[in-house]
Design a protein around this motif. Structure first.
Motif, PDB file in Angstrom:
ATOM      1  N   ILE A   6       0.843  -1.189   0.000  1.00 54.07           N
ATOM      2  CA  ILE A   6       0.000   0.000   0.000  1.00 54.07           C
ATOM      3  C   ILE A   6       0.877   1.237   0.000  1.00 54.07           C
ATOM      4  CG2 ILE A   6      -1.764   1.300   1.275  1.00 54.07           C
ATOM      5  CD1 ILE A   6      -2.595  -1.464   2.456  1.00 54.07           C
ATOM      6  N   ALA A   7       0.600   2.123  -0.930  1.00 59.03           N
ATOM      7  CA  ALA A   7       1.259   3.431  -0.955  1.00 59.03           C
ATOM      8  C   ALA A   7       0.322   4.440  -0.307  1.00 59.03           C
ATOM      9  CB  ALA A   7       1.575   3.845  -2.387  1.00 59.03           C
ATOM     10  N   LEU A   8       0.810   5.120   0.722  1.00 58.20           N
ATOM     11  CA  LEU A   8       0.064   6.194   1.383  1.00 58.20           C
ATOM     12  C   LEU A   8       0.763   7.498   1.027  1.00 58.20           C
ATOM     13  CD1 LEU A   8      -0.358   4.296   4.727  1.00 58.20           C
ATOM     14  CD2 LEU A   8      -2.264   5.082   3.342  1.00 58.20           C
ATOM     15  N   THR A   9       0.230   8.207   0.046  1.00 60.77           N
ATOM     16  CA  THR A   9       0.911   9.382  -0.479  1.00 60.77           C
ATOM     17  C   THR A   9       0.340  10.663   0.108  1.00 60.77           C
ATOM     18  OG1 THR A   9      -0.544   9.658  -2.405  1.00 60.77           O
ATOM     19  CG2 THR A   9       1.315   8.141  -2.633  1.00 60.77           C
ATOM     20  N   GLU A  10       1.193  11.689   0.202  1.00 62.55           N
ATOM     21  CA  GLU A  10       0.780  12.969   0.763  1.00 62.55           C
ATOM     22  C   GLU A  10       0.099  13.856  -0.263  1.00 62.55           C
ATOM     23  OE1 GLU A  10       4.306  14.632   2.403  1.00 62.55           O
ATOM     24  OE2 GLU A  10       4.596  13.011   3.857  1.00 62.55           O
ATOM     25  N   ARG A  11       0.347  13.610  -1.541  1.00 55.72           N
ATOM     26  CA  ARG A  11      -0.286  14.385  -2.607  1.00 55.72           C
ATOM     27  C   ARG A  11      -1.095  13.455  -3.516  1.00 55.72           C
ATOM     28  NH1 ARG A  11       4.881  16.226  -2.521  1.00 55.72           N
ATOM     29  NH2 ARG A  11       5.416  15.368  -4.574  1.00 55.72           N
ATOM     30  N   ALA A 104       6.738   2.310  -4.037  1.00 54.69           N
ATOM     31  CA  ALA A 104       7.872   3.152  -3.658  1.00 54.69           C
ATOM     32  C   ALA A 104       8.051   4.311  -4.627  1.00 54.69           C
ATOM     33  CB  ALA A 104       9.144   2.307  -3.598  1.00 54.69           C
ATOM     34  N   ARG A 105       7.831   4.072  -5.906  1.00 62.98           N
ATOM     35  CA  ARG A 105       7.961   5.162  -6.879  1.00 62.98           C
ATOM     36  C   ARG A 105       6.903   6.237  -6.637  1.00 62.98           C
ATOM     37  NH1 ARG A 105       9.684   3.405 -12.971  1.00 62.98           N
ATOM     38  NH2 ARG A 105      11.675   2.423 -12.439  1.00 62.98           N
ATOM     39  N   LEU A 106       5.697   5.816  -6.313  1.00 63.93           N
ATOM     40  CA  LEU A 106       4.654   6.808  -6.036  1.00 63.93           C
ATOM     41  C   LEU A 106       5.027   7.678  -4.845  1.00 63.93           C
ATOM     42  CD1 LEU A 106       1.196   5.037  -6.521  1.00 63.93           C
ATOM     43  CD2 LEU A 106       2.384   6.589  -8.057  1.00 63.93           C
ATOM     44  N   THR A 107       5.475   7.062  -3.763  1.00 65.28           N
ATOM     45  CA  THR A 107       5.809   7.847  -2.572  1.00 65.28           C
ATOM     46  C   THR A 107       7.072   8.683  -2.792  1.00 65.28           C
ATOM     47  OG1 THR A 107       6.995   5.938  -1.639  1.00 65.28           O
ATOM     48  CG2 THR A 107       4.701   6.228  -1.007  1.00 65.28           C
ATOM     49  N   MET A 108       7.978   8.217  -3.648  1.00 61.36           N
ATOM     50  CA  MET A 108       9.170   9.003  -3.967  1.00 61.36           C
ATOM     51  C   MET A 108       8.780  10.288  -4.691  1.00 61.36           C
ATOM     52  SD  MET A 108      12.569   7.717  -6.020  1.00 61.36           S
ATOM     53  CE  MET A 108      11.621   7.313  -7.498  1.00 61.36           C
ATOM     54  N   LEU A 109       7.762  10.195  -5.545  1.00 62.37           N
ATOM     55  CA  LEU A 109       7.324  11.362  -6.318  1.00 62.37           C
ATOM     56  C   LEU A 109       6.334  12.237  -5.562  1.00 62.37           C
ATOM     57  CD1 LEU A 109       6.787   9.581  -9.751  1.00 62.37           C
ATOM     58  CD2 LEU A 109       8.638  11.166  -9.174  1.00 62.37           C
ATOM     59  N   LEU A 110       5.505  11.631  -4.717  1.00 63.36           N
ATOM     60  CA  LEU A 110       4.388  12.350  -4.098  1.00 63.36           C
ATOM     61  C   LEU A 110       4.526  12.517  -2.604  1.00 63.36           C
ATOM     62  CD1 LEU A 110       1.540  10.452  -6.009  1.00 63.36           C
ATOM     63  CD2 LEU A 110       2.497  12.703  -6.571  1.00 63.36           C
ATOM     64  N   GLY A 111       5.584  11.971  -2.009  1.00 63.56           N
ATOM     65  CA  GLY A 111       5.718  11.997  -0.560  1.00 63.56           C
ATOM     66  C   GLY A 111       4.821  10.932   0.064  1.00 63.56           C
ATOM     67  N   GLY A 112       5.156  10.541   1.283  1.00 68.09           N
ATOM     68  CA  GLY A 112       4.332   9.556   1.974  1.00 68.09           C
ATOM     69  C   GLY A 112       5.129   8.342   2.393  1.00 68.09           C
ATOM     70  N   ARG A 113       4.407   7.235   2.601  1.00 66.62           N
ATOM     71  CA  ARG A 113       5.018   6.020   3.119  1.00 66.62           C
ATOM     72  C   ARG A 113       4.488   4.799   2.385  1.00 66.62           C
ATOM     73  NH1 ARG A 113       4.655   7.084   9.703  1.00 66.62           N
ATOM     74  NH2 ARG A 113       5.963   8.953   9.710  1.00 66.62           N
ATOM     75  N   VAL A 114       5.283   3.735   2.433  1.00 68.29           N
ATOM     76  CA  VAL A 114       4.884   2.451   1.879  1.00 68.29           C
ATOM     77  C   VAL A 114       4.627   1.488   3.022  1.00 68.29           C
ATOM     78  CG1 VAL A 114       5.596   0.462   0.487  1.00 68.29           C
ATOM     79  CG2 VAL A 114       6.195   2.772  -0.244  1.00 68.29           C
ATOM     80  N   TRP A 115       3.526   0.744   2.920  1.00 68.69           N
ATOM     81  CA  TRP A 115       3.284  -0.349   3.864  1.00 68.69           C
ATOM     82  C   TRP A 115       3.209  -1.660   3.095  1.00 68.69           C
ATOM     83  CZ3 TRP A 115       0.217  -4.486   4.339  1.00 68.69           C
ATOM     84  CH2 TRP A 115       0.300  -5.172   5.557  1.00 68.69           C
ATOM     85  N   PRO A 116       3.920  -2.711   3.608  1.00 70.06           N
ATOM     86  CA  PRO A 116       4.840  -2.676   4.738  1.00 70.06           C
ATOM     87  C   PRO A 116       6.142  -1.985   4.353  1.00 70.06           C
ATOM     88  CG  PRO A 116       4.813  -4.861   3.761  1.00 70.06           C
ATOM     89  CD  PRO A 116       3.758  -4.085   3.049  1.00 70.06           C
ATOM     90  N   PRO A 117       6.810  -1.345   5.314  1.00 69.33           N
ATOM     91  CA  PRO A 117       8.006  -0.568   4.964  1.00 69.33           C
ATOM     92  C   PRO A 117       9.142  -1.408   4.412  1.00 69.33           C
ATOM     93  CG  PRO A 117       7.716  -0.708   7.359  1.00 69.33           C
ATOM     94  CD  PRO A 117       6.460  -1.241   6.745  1.00 69.33           C
ATOM     95  N   ASP A 118       9.130  -2.715   4.702  1.00 68.82           N
ATOM     96  CA  ASP A 118      10.200  -3.591   4.213  1.00 68.82           C
ATOM     97  C   ASP A 118       9.754  -4.424   3.017  1.00 68.82           C
ATOM     98  OD1 ASP A 118       8.364  -5.122   5.556  1.00 68.82           O
ATOM     99  OD2 ASP A 118       9.832  -6.323   6.659  1.00 68.82           O
ATOM    100  N   ALA A 119       8.732  -3.959   2.301  1.00 70.08           N
ATOM    101  CA  ALA A 119       8.238  -4.713   1.145  1.00 70.08           C
ATOM    102  C   ALA A 119       9.346  -4.892   0.112  1.00 70.08           C
ATOM    103  CB  ALA A 119       7.048  -3.997   0.517  1.00 70.08           C
ATOM    104  N   PRO A 120       9.487  -6.095  -0.455  1.00 69.83           N
ATOM    105  CA  PRO A 120      10.497  -6.293  -1.515  1.00 69.83           C
ATOM    106  C   PRO A 120      10.266  -5.334  -2.670  1.00 69.83           C
ATOM    107  CG  PRO A 120       9.610  -8.399  -0.768  1.00 69.83           C
ATOM    108  CD  PRO A 120       8.771  -7.336  -0.135  1.00 69.83           C
TER     109      PRO A 120
END
Length: 475
Positions: A6-11, A104-120
């Motif tokens: 799950i990508a939880l993005t700020e934007r 991870a690419r979404l959160t890198m571009l939009l800010g936020g977090r990935v769950w789970p944080p250790d996802a392959p």
């Protein structure tokens, strides 16, 4: 085990950021859609899905991500977040890496977090995942994107997350399996729990929660029955006497002192042009928590700020089909409700179950129940209400362990039901506590105390009351 990332993005995700995420597997992957365009799929060269990506869901309700994913899942921004769920296909390790790289690419571009944080795949999000030569396991065309295995008897969904919520894709899988006369079977490791809406729907449909166990193999997470795979579905294992043994893990319970208050009621309204739904639920929430609901939605997470007007518009737009919604509270006072709006020949019914969680040192607002019942009778068209208490988790999730069933605490009859039973019968019962009259004398309702809600005697009181109201002779 299927992996959800799950990508939880700020934007808010835009077309370019989503495209960048889709390129996480390189330019050679095929892209398709399903679910009337609501689900985007990254597919192998044969068109079989590797990753299914749900449409972004805006979260305006604080605490929803933490409720379902655990502490630390909330994005750091102060505004709303966007929940984008990517589901990797079973049995393809690179698919899980692809889902992680997409998030991870979404959160890198939009800010936020990935769950789970250790996802392959999250660590190498800047470079494409090598999926050359990878082939997904084909699933029959009748299956939904959420389904990992489909037989004539069951649709099996594999999950590994702290809490299994009733997401949009899971609710769609449930609807499809019920319509096809199959059983939805959710398979999880033993550390998973079900959200309250998921547990309620599993219990009320031909569904099953299958928990993996190293000692017995599998067991039912809600009944404890040992299960085995037979004839295309998980079903109870039987011994020589025909009995199904109970898994040892299911009975390993420790008392915590946590409790739940469950208030279930049904209201009836005339289908007038100015009718606004949700008033009874809002009144109950205010009486029992001191404030209104925080959010709502047609699935979990419940991302919308609570709005009776929007709820009404949704229900009218779906009529005459019923509308099911989940309503949530704040992190400080755990509360979750399911609300079902039904159009009947009598009018518009609202069927509500509101559950609130309390710690061992917290006081339950039991003294507020008679006054709440009176308000529902006089202002919101109450038909019936049942109040129950149970020993269960404060956070309202269901663990794969034995939990005592709820015990009745009070029952309420609305004016129409009093008239049907007969006012003399409704006002004079065999119970030791006299009923409390609610509302105007011309059209009263009655509140019936059933005991302290801590002993099985309250079930005896409820049975006596129901038999009395129905005109049956006492036992």
């Amino acid at each position: 085990m299927t992996k959800d990332v799950i990508a939880l993005t700020e934007r808010m995700p835009d077309a370019l950021s989503v495209l960048a995420g889709l390129l996480a597997g390189g330019p050679d992957l095929l892209v398709g859609t399903t679910g009337e365009g609501a689900v985007v799929q990254l597919c192998d060269a044969e068109g079989r899905p590797l990753v299914s990506i749900e449409a972004p869901l805006m979260l305006q309700v604080p605490g929803e991500a933490a409720r379902l994913l655990g502490p630390g899942a909330e994005p750091s921004g102060d505004g709303p977040a966007w929940w984008i769920e990517a589901r990797a296909t079973t049995g393809v390790p690179q698919a899980e890496q692809l889902a992680g790289a997409f998030a991870a690419r979404l959160t890198m571009l939009l800010g936020g977090r990935v769950w789970p944080p250790d996802a392959p795949g999250t660590a190498g999000a800047a470079r494409p995942v090598d999926v050359s030569g990878i082939t997904a396991v084909p699933v029959p065309a009748a299956a939904q994107p959420a389904v990992d295995m489909l037989t004539d008897e069951a649709a099996v969904v594999l999950q590994d997350r702290p809490v299994v919520p009733m997401t949009s894709w899971l609710s769609e899988a449930l609807r499809a399996t019920v319509e096809s006369d199959r059983s939805l079977q959710i398979v999880t490791p033993p550390h998973c729990r079900l959200s309250l809406p998921t547990r309620m729907l599993v219990q009320s449909t031909p569904s099953r929660w299958v928990v993996q166990d190293e000692r017995c193999g599998y067991y039912d997470g809600l009944t404890g029955a040992v299960l085995r795979w037979q004839d295309g579905a998980f079903s109870p294992d039987r011994d020589e006497s025909g009995e199904s043994p109970v898994a040892d893990a299911f009975t390993e319970v420790q008392a915590t002192g946590e409790r739940q208050l469950i208030v279930s009621f049904r209201t009836l309204h005339q289908p007038e042009a100015d009718l606004v739904l949700g008033g009874a639920l809002e009144a109950a929430w205010q009486a029992l928590t001191g404030g209104p609901p925080a959010g709502w939605g047609t699935s979990e997470p419940a991302g919308l700020i609570w709005s009776r007007r929007q709820l009404t518009e949704l229900a009218y737009g779906r009529a005459p089909q019923p509308t099911w919604t989940v309503v949530v509270g704040t992190p400080e006072r755990p509360a979750v409700a399911t609300l079902r709006v039904i159009r009947t020949s009598e009018g518009v019914e609202e069927d509500v179950t509101l559950t609130l969680g309390y710690g061992p040192d917290e006081q339950l607002p039991l003294e507020a129940l008679p006054e709440l019942a009176g308000e529902l009778v006089t202002r919101h068209g109450l038909k019936t209400m049942m109040c129950q208490l149970r020993e269960a988790r404060r956070d309202l999730s269901a663990p794969p362990r034995f939990e005592r069933p709820p015990l009745p605490y009070a029952f309420v009859l609305g004016p129409a039901e009093v008239r049907e039973a007969g006012r003399d019968i409704a006002s004079r019962t065999p119970l030791k506590d006299r009923p409390v009259q609610l509302g105007p004398s011309a059209r009263p309702g009655y509140y019936y105390p059933l005991g302290d809600g801590e002993s099985a005697e309250s079930w005896t009181a409820l049975e006596q009351l129901v038999r009395h109201l129905r005109g049956a002779p006492p036992l």
